[in-house]
Design a protein around this motif. Structure first.
Motif, PDB file in Angstrom:
ATOM      1  N   SER A  63       0.852  -1.182   0.000  1.00 21.24           N
ATOM      2  CA  SER A  63       0.000   0.000   0.000  1.00 21.24           C
ATOM      3  C   SER A  63       0.888   1.232   0.000  1.00 21.24           C
ATOM      4  O   SER A  63       1.752   1.369   0.855  1.00 21.24           O
ATOM      5  N   TYR A  99       1.089   5.190   0.375  1.00 20.37           N
ATOM      6  CA  TYR A  99       0.347   6.348   0.871  1.00 20.37           C
ATOM      7  C   TYR A  99       1.007   7.630   0.406  1.00 20.37           C
ATOM      8  O   TYR A  99       2.212   7.794   0.518  1.00 20.37           O
ATOM      9  N   ARG A 155     -12.588   4.692   7.413  1.00 21.60           N
ATOM     10  CA  ARG A 155     -12.889   3.490   6.621  1.00 21.60           C
ATOM     11  C   ARG A 155     -12.938   3.777   5.126  1.00 21.60           C
ATOM     12  O   ARG A 155     -13.539   3.049   4.356  1.00 21.60           O
ATOM     13  N   LYS A 156     -12.331   4.885   4.717  1.00 18.00           N
ATOM     14  CA  LYS A 156     -12.175   5.131   3.282  1.00 18.00           C
ATOM     15  C   LYS A 156     -10.790   4.693   2.871  1.00 18.00           C
ATOM     16  O   LYS A 156      -9.913   4.510   3.706  1.00 18.00           O
ATOM     17  N   LYS A 157     -10.594   4.608   1.550  1.00 15.25           N
ATOM     18  CA  LYS A 157      -9.288   4.150   1.071  1.00 15.25           C
ATOM     19  C   LYS A 157      -8.385   5.348   0.795  1.00 15.25           C
ATOM     20  O   LYS A 157      -8.757   6.245   0.055  1.00 15.25           O
ATOM     21  N   HIS A 212      -4.941   4.840   0.057  1.00 21.97           N
ATOM     22  CA  HIS A 212      -3.676   4.388  -0.520  1.00 21.97           C
ATOM     23  C   HIS A 212      -3.874   3.858  -1.934  1.00 21.97           C
ATOM     24  O   HIS A 212      -4.987   3.547  -2.342  1.00 21.97           O
ATOM     25  N   LYS A 213      -2.752   3.806  -2.639  1.00 23.92           N
ATOM     26  CA  LYS A 213      -2.755   3.147  -3.932  1.00 23.92           C
ATOM     27  C   LYS A 213      -2.217   1.746  -3.736  1.00 23.92           C
ATOM     28  O   LYS A 213      -1.277   1.549  -2.969  1.00 23.92           O
ATOM     29  N   ASP A 214      -2.788   0.796  -4.442  1.00 23.98           N
ATOM     30  CA  ASP A 214      -2.250  -0.565  -4.365  1.00 23.98           C
ATOM     31  C   ASP A 214      -1.120  -0.699  -5.354  1.00 23.98           C
ATOM     32  O   ASP A 214      -1.244  -0.307  -6.508  1.00 23.98           O
ATOM     33  N   GLU A 241      -7.487   6.051   7.409  1.00 21.44           N
ATOM     34  CA  GLU A 241      -8.188   4.843   6.958  1.00 21.44           C
ATOM     35  C   GLU A 241      -8.869   4.144   8.110  1.00 21.44           C
ATOM     36  O   GLU A 241      -9.994   3.670   8.007  1.00 21.44           O
TER      37      GLU A 241
END
Lengths: 263, 544
Positions: free
Chosen positions: B15, B17, B30-32, B34-36, B26
């Motif tokens: 992940s 950030y 509870r939102k995203k 980060h980039k995977d 997060e």
């Protein structure tokens, strides 16, 4: 529930030799080696004694024990707790180069740091113990209780270390926070002042598990009180250690995949 | 076949950030945040026991992540890992503490690998000897050079006798003597039935040392198989000769040229016959859907010929006469092109790593020198002139609808006393469509070469060496053209020489484009070879 502690037990030989190497590493390149590990704490004891006893004129005997001796014993116990606490929280972070390159059971790293602190502590203890024995004739059967309190201190440190090390590995901020907590604990633990003078606050101060160890050291040297004489406090202490153990095991499992990536 | 390490559907996600507060946000929202980033994507591989397997890939391709997962240093996000035996992960600095001495480091690393003091003491002599450090062994490692450090690291790792040794670029640092020693040691390992996983971005090292190789690109396993095959594909990709898509296409098909027979005949050029097979992933023969594509490596111009089915595979025959101006001095590669009716046809080099070559040579008086060879598992034809043509463009000018070129050309040692001694032809090839235009070159008399002692120390007569060409500009299409000059001798030995036109006298050529009606024409000589470009005038102005 206790997998990481089982691992430590199974690898106790490895922990032992790693902690010896840690000592070598610490004093590598110095001419006097571990003597420095002795000079520094002795100097600090002397300074505190000077400040509180001569400077602040507060150093009367504590419940019949001479202030200097009483301070020295408290400080010896404190140095173990201080070093153990400080080193274990960083145990993953400071060994990142090894963790990132060598496959080995990293769960044992906090134990390595604790054992290393303990070996340093033993040297200091031996010196202080001998000094006391000759000047104050403190030798008694209660001295044997030190084995119990050392064991208790090690278990406490292991519990706390297992909780803090993975958290610090994940977040550097938490490491800074703990450094601050340690300063707070140093002044809040009755090391150069006695908890007896506090009245109601005494109970709160006693909640600090470090006090159990420091007080235990003094009981074994000066007051001839056994740990069985305060069963509730002993039970509280071990309950706390057990809680730390469980939490540490949980955090290690939970955070290991994260800090392996982020370290 | 026994498997030492088996990896199935391995995925490793990191992940990333942007915001340092991301992880905390997060948890709270509870939102995203980060980039995977997928360092490995669904990789499945079996490493057989007792072999050395190379893992190829660019920097940052995920190969080191794969090794770390195998070594147990990093945990995979998904997938399973099955390791049989003890692993030692070797890279230059692993587990070496710079404050401690080399000797103490041996114990340190030995302990980390799970050995007792007694066991290490047994090995320590061997390790010191292997490391070639001599008395430096008692010095702190911080005083070591990078090479010495890697020697120490390698010496420890190989002497602790692991079942599986993972080597990560570590040998890049040591000197050649030490490297040889390491290779020897690893060969011993192989003989003892141990497994070596060798990571590198250097295909030569992998090719020479490993029997198998895997190639990882952007976290995905491109191919896994014979190390020669994999590293030749990898090299083609790294040289920029192929895109990753064409590499994938060539892996989707199984192919090989098995027999190459060629002959060169008097004045006829050459004839070549290739036999081999080409299968798709379902083991079906697809010779009839495939074309042989011969590609001029320099310009990209191609000549094609369909494959025909023969026996269990394909056969294709080709002679130089069919493509007389295509086969000129230069280099040519042999590829297959498959169009399955959908989308872009796939083109890839036919693998010829194990081809048998039969030749029938009759070298007298052939048109050119033809040479077939297998370079890096690929069939290559190189064509050379029989002699060297000396040539230079002296002047270029424009007039009305024509561009004029004047220059000299001669072959040393072959006198030109009359205009009939040789004839020349000027060719222009459009580099997009490969359409070729021919313009006759007129030969006239000059004493430029004959009188020049630098070109003519023997005092021969090359009086008919001047050529001039008139190019009808209206015949050119828009685009870039390159120029060839062919020189045909009319007397013995009667060579025909084909060359790109050399034009290095820049001040003698027009410095700006020539405007003709709505078009501009420019002679480009930046590379010293004469090229032409025709463009729409308005368009050019609009761009400026």
């Amino acid at each position: 529930m206790f997998t990481i502690y089982m691992e430590m037990w199974n690898r106790r030989k490895m922990i032992h030799s790693l902690s010896l190497q840690e000592m070598k590493r610490e004093y590598a390149g110095t001419l006097f080696g571990f003597v420095w590990g002795l000079v520094n704490p002795l100097m600090r004891i002397a300074v505190f004694w000077f400040v509180f006893s001569i400077g602040a004129r507060a150093g009367g005997p504590v419940n019949g024990a001479p202030y200097f001796a009483w301070l020295a014993i408290g400080m010896v116990a404190w140095f173990l707790l201080n070093d153990g606490f400080r080193l274990t929280q960083k145990s993953f972070r400071s060994k990142r180069s090894i963790i990132k390159n060598t496959p080995f059971p990293i769960a044992i790293l906090p134990a390595v740091q604790i054992l290393y602190s303990y070996y340093i502590h033993l040297i200091l203890l031996a010196v202080i113990f001998t000094g006391m024995a000759f000047t104050l004739q403190t030798v008694s059967i209660y001295n044997l209780q030190l084995i119990y309190y050392d064991f208790a201190a090690l278990m406490l440190l292991l519990g706390i270390g297992s909780v803090t090390a993975p958290l610090v590995a994940v977040s550097k901020d938490f490491g800074r926070f703990l450094d601050t907590v340690l300063v707070f604990l140093f002044w809040m633990t009755p090391i150069f002042w006695s908890a007896d003078n506090l009245g109601v606050l005494e109970r709160i101060v006693k909640l600090n598990p470090f006090h159990y160890i420091v007080q235990g050291y003094r009981d074994s040297f000066f007051y001839g009180i056994g740990f069985w004489d305060q069963p509730v406090y002993t039970l509280y202490f071990w309950g706390l250690v057990l809680t730390f153990f469980l939490l540490g095991n949980y955090l290690h499992k939970r955070l290991k995949p994260i800090f392996l990536d982020t370290l | 076949m026994e498997i030492a390490v088996s990896v199935k559907n391995l995925t490793k996600k990191y992940s990333l950030y942007q915001d340092p507060w991301g992880p905390i946000k997060e948890v709270v929202t509870r939102k995203k945040f980060h980039k995977d980033f997928y360092a490995l994507r669904n990789v499945s591989l079996d490493f057989p026991k007792g072999e050395s397997i190379g893992v190829l890939g660019k920097n940052g391709s995920g190969k080191s992540t794969l090794l770390k997962v195998i070594a147990g240093i990093t945990q995979p996000t998904n997938g399973t890992l099955d390791v049989k035996g003890s692993i030692v992960f070797l890279d230059v600095s692993s587990g070496i503490d710079s404050e401690l001495s080399g000797y103490e480091n041996i114990f340190m690393k030995g302990t980390l690998l799970g050995f007792t003091k007694g066991e290490i003491l047994e090995k320590v002599e061997d390790i010191i000897e292997f490391s070639e450090l001599g008395e430096f062994i008692s010095q702190p490692v911080k005083n070591y050079s990078a090479g010495m450090k890697s020697k120490l690291g390698f010496a420890i790792s190989v002497n602790v006798d692991p079942d599986i040794l993972i080597v990560d670029e570590a040998l890049a640092v040591g000197d050649s003597v030490f490297r040889k020693k390491c290779m020897k040691k690893m060969d011993e390992f192989k003989k003892q039935g141990k497994t070596i996983i060798f990571v590198s971005h250097d295909h030569n090292a992998v090719e020479s040392f490993c029997s198998k190789a895997a190639w990882i690109h952007q976290g995905e396993l491109i191919t896994y198989g014979d190390s020669k095959f994999v590293s030749s594909l990898y090299e083609e990709f790294m040289n920029g000769k192929k895109t990753i898509d064409s590499v994938r296409a060539s892996i989707d098909y199984e192919h090989s040229i098995e027999q190459i027979s060629y002959g060169t005949f008097k004045d006829e050029g050459f004839t070549i016959r290739l036999k081999g097979y080409i299968h798709d992933t379902h083991q079906q023969d697809i010779s009839e859907k495939t074309f042989l594509v011969i590609r001029d490596v320099r310009t990209g111009e191609t000549a094609t010929k369909p494959l025909s089915k023969s026996g269990k595979g394909f056969s294709v025959q080709l002679n130089a006469k069919e493509h007389s101006m295509f086969f000129k001095p230069g280099k040519y590669s042999f590829n297959a092109r498959i169009s399955d009716g959908s989308g872009e046809p796939a083109e890839f080099s036919l693998w010829a790593g194990k081809a048998e070559i039969r030749q029938h040579l009759e070298n007298r008086n052939n048109r050119f020198n033809y040479q077939f060879s297998i370079q890096k598992n690929i069939l290559e034809l190189s064509i050379g002139n029989l002699d060297k043509l000396e040539q230079q463009v002296n002047k270029i000018w424009f007039d009305d609808k024509y561009a004029y070129i004047e220059g000299v050309a001669f072959v040393r040692g072959y006198e030109t006393r009359t205009a009939e001694a040789a004839s020349m032809m000027y060719y222009m090839t459009n580099l997009a469509s490969y359409e070729r235009l021919a313009f006759p070159a007129v030969i006239s008399e000059t004493e430029e070469i004959t009188e020049n002692p630098v070109y003519n120390p023997q005092g021969k007569v090359y009086n008919f060496s001047r050529f001039s060409v008139a190019i009808d500009l209206s015949r050119l299409e828009n685009g870039l053209y390159e120029s060839h000059l062919t020189y045909q001798m009319h007397h013995a030995p009667g060579y025909e020489l084909v060359n790109l036109v050399w034009a290095s006298k820049q001040p003698e050529y027009p410095s700006s484009p020539y405007i003709l009606a709505n078009q501009t024409i420019e002679a480009i000589t930046a590379t010293k070879y004469l090229r032409w470009e025709k463009k729409d005038h308005q368009l050019q102005e609009a761009i400026q």
